[in-house]
Design an enzyme around this catalytic site. Structure first.
Site, short mmCIF file in Angstrom:
data_model
loop_
_atom_site.label_atom_id
_atom_site.label_comp_id
_atom_site.label_asym_id
_atom_site.label_seq_id
_atom_site.Cartn_x
_atom_site.Cartn_y
_atom_site.Cartn_z
N HIS A 90 1.07 -1.25 0.66
CA HIS A 90 -0.36 -0.06 0.28
C HIS A 90 1.10 1.17 0.49
O HIS A 90 0.40 2.39 -0.50
CB HIS A 90 -0.86 -0.05 1.10
CG HIS A 90 -2.01 -1.26 1.46
ND1 HIS A 90 -2.45 -1.26 0.23
CD2 HIS A 90 -1.72 -2.17 2.39
CE1 HIS A 90 -3.05 -2.70 0.94
NE2 HIS A 90 -2.83 -2.82 1.97
N HIS A 115 5.21 6.58 6.88
CA HIS A 115 5.37 6.89 5.87
C HIS A 115 4.97 7.61 4.44
O HIS A 115 4.99 8.47 4.59
CB HIS A 115 3.80 4.89 4.94
CG HIS A 115 2.90 6.01 5.91
ND1 HIS A 115 2.97 5.30 7.47
CD2 HIS A 115 1.93 6.42 5.02
CE1 HIS A 115 1.51 6.55 7.76
NE2 HIS A 115 1.15 6.54 6.59
N HIS A 117 2.09 8.78 0.99
CA HIS A 117 1.44 9.12 -0.15
C HIS A 117 2.11 9.86 -1.26
O HIS A 117 2.20 10.76 -1.78
CB HIS A 117 -0.15 9.44 0.69
CG HIS A 117 -0.29 8.64 1.39
ND1 HIS A 117 -1.33 7.97 1.78
CD2 HIS A 117 -0.29 9.02 3.18
CE1 HIS A 117 -1.21 6.56 2.87
NE2 HIS A 117 -0.64 7.69 3.33
N HIS A 142 3.80 11.48 6.47
CA HIS A 142 2.64 10.89 7.67
C HIS A 142 4.06 10.21 8.84
O HIS A 142 4.62 8.98 8.07
CB HIS A 142 1.53 9.94 7.23
CG HIS A 142 0.38 10.54 6.86
ND1 HIS A 142 -0.37 9.68 6.09
CD2 HIS A 142 0.45 11.71 6.50
CE1 HIS A 142 -1.31 10.62 5.46
NE2 HIS A 142 -1.08 12.09 6.08
N THR A 224 -6.11 6.90 7.28
CA THR A 224 -6.47 7.32 5.94
C THR A 224 -7.04 6.23 5.73
O THR A 224 -6.65 6.26 4.30
CB THR A 224 -5.92 7.88 5.66
OG1 THR A 224 -3.96 7.69 5.38
CG2 THR A 224 -5.81 9.75 5.73
N THR A 225 -5.83 4.66 5.75
CA THR A 225 -6.08 3.48 5.38
C THR A 225 -7.03 2.49 6.69
O THR A 225 -7.65 2.98 7.73
CB THR A 225 -4.92 2.72 5.25
OG1 THR A 225 -4.32 2.45 6.31
CG2 THR A 225 -4.11 3.49 4.60
#
Ligand SMILES: *[C@@H]1O[C@H](CO)[C@@H](O)[C@H](O)[C@H]1NC(C)=O
Ligand SMILES: *[C@@H]1O[C@H](CO)[C@@H](O)[C@H](O)[C@H]1NC(C)=O
Length: 377
Positions: A90, A115, A117, A142, A224-225
């Site tokens: 992801h 991580h 995005h 993040h 957010t996941t």
């Protein structure tokens, strides 16, 4: 056709099995069968009313002067222990040592991981999760922490309100390379496939953050996941950090969401969730929206000196005007007085003249008299 008869129950069983997997087994994605619009079917909290990310409309934020500057603790003291870099299908994750933490919040938070995005279309084509005034950035970092004052570990904290604190850093593309991000991006080619993990040299995590840690937006939101737990105190920095176009391209094109053994390679792209409704929530800002920016002490000094000079200048002008008016008033008064005094004097002069003239006329014959005017005082 008849030969398929015996297989129909089997096919139905298979369909049933794929349609109703348990949440633990489900593989979610950003687009596709279990894409973000389907998340809430399998992870009910994703359909909650306090979800992240959000679009921060700055005119609707509320200034909270009580919001302290965010203080990263031990971010620069990475020691010699390598960081682990992991492609989880992801995103790419770096686990953080537990001596790193976050101050400036009502509780002490311990760092867990960070991580990224990103999108797929290069600069100015989205990729960040949060937006400010409808404007997305090209990517977003993040840094995740858990509330270590109230909870024993990340898994216990992540389901609790006030359990997590995440720093959101918006990333935009510019001309210059950001060397701090190379500490991550240079190793992406070693974890191209999902489930791959490598150790990389530790580095200063604070160098990934913007310089200005005082100006930020704060709101209560979620992961957010999936499973989208509504447990996050969000801090979205006002200042964006900048990376180069080449760095953004690495992020967008090196990684796969598929495993190395899978025959079809799937690029790991567009791993960002769309903004979620704010609903009843308020986004607070640590800085005054009216001024647009917090003033530095130098600027405050300049303004104070400017205002003082202005006041002194005004006072001088007012004094000059008052003095001028007074001068003209006095002058007017004096002329009136002088005129009033002068009028009888003129009469006297005339009489004296007449008298002098008559005497001089009489004396003219005997001696040359001096001019009567010269005798005047
Ligand atoms: C986290 O803490 C809970 C509660 O104390 C405990 O049951 C659990 O095993 C811990 N999990 C991990 C991963 O340490
Ligand atoms: C978040 O929710 C808590 C209640 O759980 C509240 O006290 C706090 O003010 C909220 N923070 C923000 C930034 O809205």
């Amino acid at each position: 056709m008849d030969s398929f008869g015996p297989f129909i129950p089997l096919i139905l069983m298979f369909l049933q099995w794929t349609a109703a997997p348990t949440a633990g087994e489900i593989t979610w994605t950003y687009a596709g069968l279990v894409g973000q619009s389907e998340w809430s079917e399998y992870f009910p909290e994703c359909g909650g009313t306090s979800q992240s990310p959000v679009d921060v409309i700055t005119t609707k934020t509320r200034y909270n002067p009580g919001l302290l500057p965010v203080t990263p603790l031990g971010y620069s003291q990475h020691g010699n222990t390598p960081f682990s870099l992991h492609n989880n299908g992801h995103t790419v994750v770096i686990e953080l040592p537990d001596w790193m933490g976050l101050g400036g919040l009502p509780w002490l938070f311990t760092a867990v991981q960070m991580h990224l995005h990103w999108g797929s279309g290069g600069p100015s084509h989205g990729g960040s999760e949060h937006a400010i005034n409808g404007q997305s950035a090209d990517a977003e970092l993040h840094v995740v922490h858990y509330n270590s004052e109230l909870y024993p570990n990340m898994s216990a904290a992540m389901t609790q309100r006030d359990g997590l604190a995440v720093l959101g850093i918006l990333i935009v593309t510019g001309e210059e390379t950001n060397p701090a991000f190379d500490n991550m991006l240079n190793y992406l080619s070693r974890v191209r496939h999902a489930d791959q993990k490598v150790y990389i040299p530790a580095f200063d995590v604070q160098s990934l953050l913007p310089n200005d840690l005082e100006r930020y937006y704060r709101y209560n939101g979620s992961l957010t996941t999936p499973p989208c737990y509504q447990s996050v105190i969000w801090t979205l920095f006002h200042e964006r950090v900048q990376i180069s176009k080449a760095q953004l391209l690495k992020m967008e094109t090196i990684l796969y969401s598929s495993k190395s053994e899978e025959p079809d390679r799937m690029l790991l792209q567009d791993n960002y969730r769309t903004t979620q409704p704010l609903n009843h929530r308020v986004v607070f800002s640590s800085f005054s929206a009216e001024s647009g920016k917090k003033l530095s002490s130098g600027e405050v000094t300049a303004i104070v000196i400017g205002v003082m000079c202005g006041c002194v200048g005004l006072a001088v002008i007012v004094r000059f005007i008052v003095k001028t008016i007074r001068f003209f008033k006095l002058l007017h008064l004096e002329t009136v007085v002088v005129n009033r005094i002068k009028e009888p004097e003129k009469e006297k002069e005339k009489k004296q003249d007449v008298a002098l003239n008559s005497t001089s006329a009489a004396e003219k014959k005997e001696e040359p008299s001096p001019s009567p005017q010269t005798a005047e005082p």
